[in-house]
Design a protein around this motif. Structure first.
Motif, short mmCIF file in Angstrom:
data_model
loop_
_atom_site.label_atom_id
_atom_site.label_comp_id
_atom_site.label_asym_id
_atom_site.label_seq_id
_atom_site.Cartn_x
_atom_site.Cartn_y
_atom_site.Cartn_z
N ALA A 163 0.82 -1.22 0.00
CA ALA A 163 0.00 0.00 0.00
C ALA A 163 0.85 1.26 0.00
O ALA A 163 0.31 2.37 0.11
N THR A 164 2.16 1.13 -0.07
CA THR A 164 3.11 2.25 -0.05
C THR A 164 3.00 3.06 1.24
O THR A 164 3.23 4.27 1.25
N LEU A 165 2.68 2.39 2.33
CA LEU A 165 2.56 3.06 3.63
C LEU A 165 3.77 2.71 4.50
O LEU A 165 4.35 1.63 4.36
N SER A 166 4.11 3.62 5.41
CA SER A 166 5.24 3.34 6.30
C SER A 166 4.76 2.73 7.60
O SER A 166 3.77 3.18 8.18
N LEU A 167 5.51 1.76 8.05
CA LEU A 167 5.24 1.15 9.35
C LEU A 167 5.74 2.11 10.42
O LEU A 167 6.88 2.56 10.36
N PRO A 168 4.90 2.45 11.41
CA PRO A 168 5.38 3.37 12.47
C PRO A 168 6.51 2.72 13.27
O PRO A 168 6.62 1.50 13.33
N GLN A 169 7.32 3.57 13.86
CA GLN A 169 8.37 3.09 14.75
C GLN A 169 7.73 2.38 15.95
O GLN A 169 6.69 2.82 16.42
N PRO A 170 8.35 1.32 16.43
CA PRO A 170 7.84 0.72 17.65
C PRO A 170 7.90 1.78 18.75
O PRO A 170 8.85 2.56 18.79
N GLY A 171 6.88 1.85 19.57
CA GLY A 171 6.89 2.88 20.61
C GLY A 171 6.11 2.41 21.82
O GLY A 171 5.79 1.24 21.95
N TRP A 172 5.84 3.33 22.68
CA TRP A 172 5.10 3.05 23.89
C TRP A 172 3.70 2.52 23.54
O TRP A 172 3.04 3.04 22.66
N ALA A 173 3.28 1.47 24.23
CA ALA A 173 1.95 0.91 23.99
C ALA A 173 0.97 1.40 25.04
O ALA A 173 1.25 1.31 26.24
N GLN A 174 -0.15 1.92 24.59
CA GLN A 174 -1.23 2.24 25.53
C GLN A 174 -1.89 0.94 25.94
O GLN A 174 -2.17 0.09 25.09
N ARG A 175 -2.17 0.82 27.21
CA ARG A 175 -2.81 -0.41 27.68
C ARG A 175 -3.80 -0.07 28.78
O ARG A 175 -3.79 1.05 29.29
N GLY A 176 -4.63 -1.01 29.12
CA GLY A 176 -5.55 -0.78 30.24
C GLY A 176 -6.94 -1.33 29.97
O GLY A 176 -7.64 -1.74 30.89
N GLY A 177 -7.34 -1.34 28.70
CA GLY A 177 -8.71 -1.75 28.39
C GLY A 177 -9.05 -3.12 28.95
O GLY A 177 -10.15 -3.31 29.49
N LYS A 178 -8.12 -4.05 28.86
CA LYS A 178 -8.39 -5.43 29.30
C LYS A 178 -8.69 -5.52 30.79
O LYS A 178 -9.28 -6.48 31.25
N ARG A 179 -8.20 -4.52 31.56
CA ARG A 179 -8.57 -4.54 32.97
C ARG A 179 -9.48 -3.36 33.33
O ARG A 179 -9.59 -2.96 34.48
N GLY A 180 -10.12 -2.79 32.30
CA GLY A 180 -11.17 -1.82 32.58
C GLY A 180 -10.72 -0.37 32.69
O GLY A 180 -11.49 0.50 33.10
N ILE A 181 -9.45 -0.10 32.36
CA ILE A 181 -8.97 1.28 32.37
C ILE A 181 -9.04 1.78 30.93
O ILE A 181 -8.14 1.53 30.13
N HIS A 182 -10.10 2.49 30.62
CA HIS A 182 -10.38 2.83 29.23
C HIS A 182 -9.99 4.26 28.90
O HIS A 182 -9.46 4.98 29.75
N SER A 183 -10.26 4.64 27.68
CA SER A 183 -10.13 6.05 27.31
C SER A 183 -11.44 6.75 27.67
O SER A 183 -12.41 6.11 28.07
N GLU A 184 -11.45 8.08 27.52
CA GLU A 184 -12.65 8.82 27.89
C GLU A 184 -13.81 8.59 26.91
O GLU A 184 -14.93 9.02 27.16
#
Lengths: 313, 252, 252, 313
Positions: free
Chosen positions: B210-231
């Motif tokens: 698709a001629t797209l660039s893969l982002p650099q590996p970086g910090w992963a947001q986490r929390g959903g699996k234990r109920g800490i969600h986004s707003e």
């Protein structure tokens, strides 16, 4: 009448379907394009009032049923635009007509859906009225339109049962739900009767359309049929049709019913319904915001084709 | 935490992912770029709602407190939802929706393929049924990544921006916690980390085409699996649950 | 309908107008074009929330069923709300918000001035207190109509579009129904129609100064006063009422 | 040290306020601008996490209190930008720095508000920590900053009481509310401790800032004070501070507490907090979408002035 016109009318009288590549009078083509595209636009705009409750449907099953129903409407729109395209007009042209406010669509969709019961009422009454209009059109003279109608009617009758089922659940539910159901019937009853169009006395173009078999029954006939079918359904689930003049006329073998407020009808048609602006704006926004996506899909398809050609060469 | 409790939590995760993503897709209904996409997005949403019912009903059965899929979907507040953060992110433009979908579908596909071999026959059965649907979802979202990535300049820019924005929510898909480990131990579910390589392979290959660039590996947001969600989740639930909350004793 | 019932309905209208418009304005908080506007919009919203409490508490008192302002605000569904359609319309851009506010403030001001002379001392008192606040609201929204109307080409275009869009919701402000007539008969409230001329005079003068065109008189949208709303209100209530609905026996 | 510098430092040592037009070292000016604008930005970004619950506040009174609180934050931002402007930098410049991601703001606002209890926790803990930082700054050497702090502290302590009041209501409410309160404390406790900044050992610039009296106490001092104040408040309403190492040290006369996870702190600072992108995007959008309004207001003011002048002439 020219010989072509005569032979065209003879085929129609003999119930032979007219197909896209055959000769047809310009007026027949134009009338059909108008009728089919109005119907298509109605399916597309009709997605909005019901779509309004998809994110708030009360159970997972109701949510799925409603989503599938609105999806069917998109599908019906698609069949119908395709049928119109066989008459030499593109979907894009038709959409531009809708977006510019030039094309009409069924006025009923300019009313808001205020409670969950409205979803029941739309299925039961609005789809019920639509079916009443559409069943005869399965026999209409233009082949692609007739075939689209056959597919559509099958799905619509399913929708109608689902709508009635919602109403039944509410009418047999808590007092609050019963009130919701009655209120929805009160608000949707008259607009549903208006869906059949003006009284025969005031209806233009009807005679020619009937001769061409692109209109099969008169507005008043279909309206009467709808009332006769729907009143007992309301009674069965304990709801009251909001018409003090409604009563069974044993002599006619039909229900008599009250005067329709045609003023309101013409107000809504002429753009003053509660949601006319909102419906059109939502449609135009979706269309405009989707432009870059459609362009990208076209560009990608062109690139792909060019690559395939380059490879083949 | 008992095995039974871990299984309940695990099933909630599966069900909530499907529920929340299905809800997000259903928001598109009537607003898609073309009628064909209205149909297609609704199809995917419908599949996901169906999967929600299967997973959450099973979750309720495992819990054994008389809660069915509807009770679990409509009567838990945000902190008790277990979906990954990715699926609750707003629809944004069509590129965001499709990037989100592709990241999810590719993972979902791999996950279900493993779950179809679960020792728990009920899980295996739902997974096998869902896998058929998700195979098609993946085909479709992958196709849109190609079309938008390799379409016009504008579509490329939007797709790349969508990918860059959502990338930080993909790490959570491959992180194991005690519940995942309990599932692995019991032979009920796979090691999330083991899905990372095939997922990344699929993503890389697709982006390349698709001629797209893969982002650099970086910090992963986490929390959903234990109920800490986004707003965002709270607003989804306010709509989703309105009728059940406002009319608590009604059936519909 | 008894006089008491009519009064209850009338007070709901007053309270719901303030509640719904206050809610809409509070949606701006943190998103205004400048910090000064964040402050000012919040001020108006706060005044309206305060007025909501006064009117709805009085409504509950008149009803005599033990409902207070919070119960009335948080536990009625959309069909039982009595606000005019104008106040529930979406915020749109700043021009829409200010046009809506100006139309409302000008009417609200005239209405409260009459209500300050109500035979019912409780109504007169709330109206007199509110009138002071609304005098300032009107000054401010009128000022923004001038600034935007006679500002830049873009702001003029936006303000004119906002006016044209909202105009059809202004007719409802001046239409009397049986409840208004009952209030008039009892000397509790004014004839809505009598407010039209001074309102239109104020609007005309403002538009003239602002180089804006007065829309043609046209069809008036109506229904809010008897609970027939637009589709927007339901979403407002889903957010507004979430906590009260989700935790029915809690105090906060 | 130049004579100017010496006399400047003498004034500071004598607790005489420095005022805008007086001579001051460039580094003092720069450090102050950075510190004041960071504080201002924090107020502005801080409107978002709490603003998230304004439309969902559970009672009319809570809604009004919360809205007034967020409004106060806008007001604090305004005082502080004004204080910064006295140092020769415009509000627009500072806003551009914030929008471009160059300027920092308090990292605590990069955490999401997930339940209503978070509104209580922010008032109680975050405003509590902020006050701890700000109270000494009322005595800071720069006049406009000191005076802004005096106004701000008055309001903040009000906010803190309101936050604690929310928590108390929840902690004494239904089991679900209690769970909500404890959960909020669990999530906001450690980020609140991080608000005081790195450990004194790792804190750069501190010595100079203290000499200039734009920093009065050390980070660790203030953090300890906050813990000592807050732990009994938690106990009083029956909530448990989420720190297994927390215990009263009679010898020190202070609470001992556990290690802070500085990794998380630096992740959030460097842009990887749960809401960094969302917060900045929301701010940029508000600013960009408000541009035409600000321009219109300027244009109108200019026209009005020109007309007044024309009239006068």
């Amino acid at each position: 009448m020219s010989p072509e016109e005569r032979s065209f009318q003879e085929r129609i009288d003999a119930d032979i379907k007219i197909e896209p590549k055959e000769w047809m009078p310009e007026a027949y083509r134009k009338t059909l394009i108008r009728q089919i595209s109005q119907h298509a636009h109605s399916e597309i705009i009709g997605m909005q009032p019901e779509g309004n409750w998809i994110t708030r449907a009360p159970t997972l099953e109701r949510k799925a049923i409603l989503l599938a129903k609105v999806q069917d409407e998109a599908g019906h729109g698609l069949y119908l635009y395709c049928a119109a395209e066989t008459l030499g007009v593109s979907r894009d042209e038709l959409m531009e007509q809708l977006n510019s406010g030039k094309a009409k669509y069924s006025s009923i969709f300019n009313y808001p859906t205020l409670t969950w019961a409205d979803i029941g009422a739309i299925g039961w009454l609005v789809d019920g009225a639509a079916i009443m209009n559409q069943v005869p059109l399965q026999r209409c003279s233009y082949g692609p339109y007739s075939r689209a109608m056959i597919r559509i009617c099958k799905e619509e009758s399913f929708h109608q049962r689902q709508g009635y089922d919602i109403m039944m659940k509410l009418a047999r539910g808590t007092p609050e739900q019963q009130r919701m159901a009655q209120d929805a019937l009160n608000r949707w009853w008259w607009p549903s009767l208006m869906m059949f169009g003006p009284s025969d006395a005031d209806s233009v173009h009807s005679a020619q359309s009937m001769m061409w078999k692109i209109k099969i029954n008169s507005n008043d006939e279909l309206r009467q049929k709808f009332v006769d079918q729907t009143v007992p359904q309301a009674e069965y689930i304990g709801l009251t049709v909001p018409d003090p003049d409604l009563k069974w006329n044993a002599e006619r073998g039909h229900y008599d019913f009250g005067e329709i407020n045609w003023d309101e009808f013409y107000q809504v048609i002429s753009g003053n319904g509660p949601c006319n602006r909102q419906r059109l704006r939502t449609r135009v926004n979706a269309y405009e915001e989707g432009r870059w996506v459609r362009e990208a899909a076209d560009a990608y398809a062109a690139k792909k084709a060019a690559r395939a050609q380059a490879k083949a060469a | 935490m008992s095995d039974q409790e871990a299984l309940f939590e695990y099933l909630l995760r599966l069900g909530d992912n499907a529920l929340v993503l299905g809800h997000r897709l259903s928001e598109w209904c009537g607003h898609a770029p073309a009628l064909e996409e209205d149909l297609a997005l609704s199809n995917v949403a419908l599949d996901l709602i169906g999967q929600t019912q299967l997973w959450l009903n099973l979750a309720g059965e495992v819990e054994g407190k008389g809660r069915d899929a509807d009770k679990l979907a409509y009567l838990r507040d945000a902190r008790d939802f277990r979906n990954i953060l990715l699926v609750e992110q707003p629809n944004g433009d069509f590129a965001v929706t499709m990037a989100r979908q592709f990241f999810f579908d590719a993972w979902h596909y791999l996950l279900l393929r493993e779950l179809a071999g679960s020792k728990d026959g009920r899980i295996a059965e739902i997974a096998a049924k869902s896998l058929k649907e998700v195979t098609y979802h993946l085909e479709r979202s992958r196709d849109w990544v190609l079309r938008l990535g390799d379409g016009t300049e504008e579509s490329h820019r939007r797709m790349q921006a969508a990918i860059d924005d959502l990338w930080m929510y993909t790490g959570e898909l491959f992180e194991a916690d005690e519940i995942d480990r309990a599932m692995l131990r019991e032979g009920l579910g796979p090691d999330p980390a083991a899905l990372h390589e095939p997922w990344l392979g699929l993503v890389k290959a697709t982006f390349e085409e698709a001629t797209l660039s893969l982002p650099q590996p970086g910090w992963a947001q986490r929390g959903g699996k234990r109920g800490i969600h986004s707003e965002h989740l709270g607003y989804i639930l306010a709509d989703l649950q309105f009728l059940q909350r406002a009319y608590p004793n009604a059936t519909w």
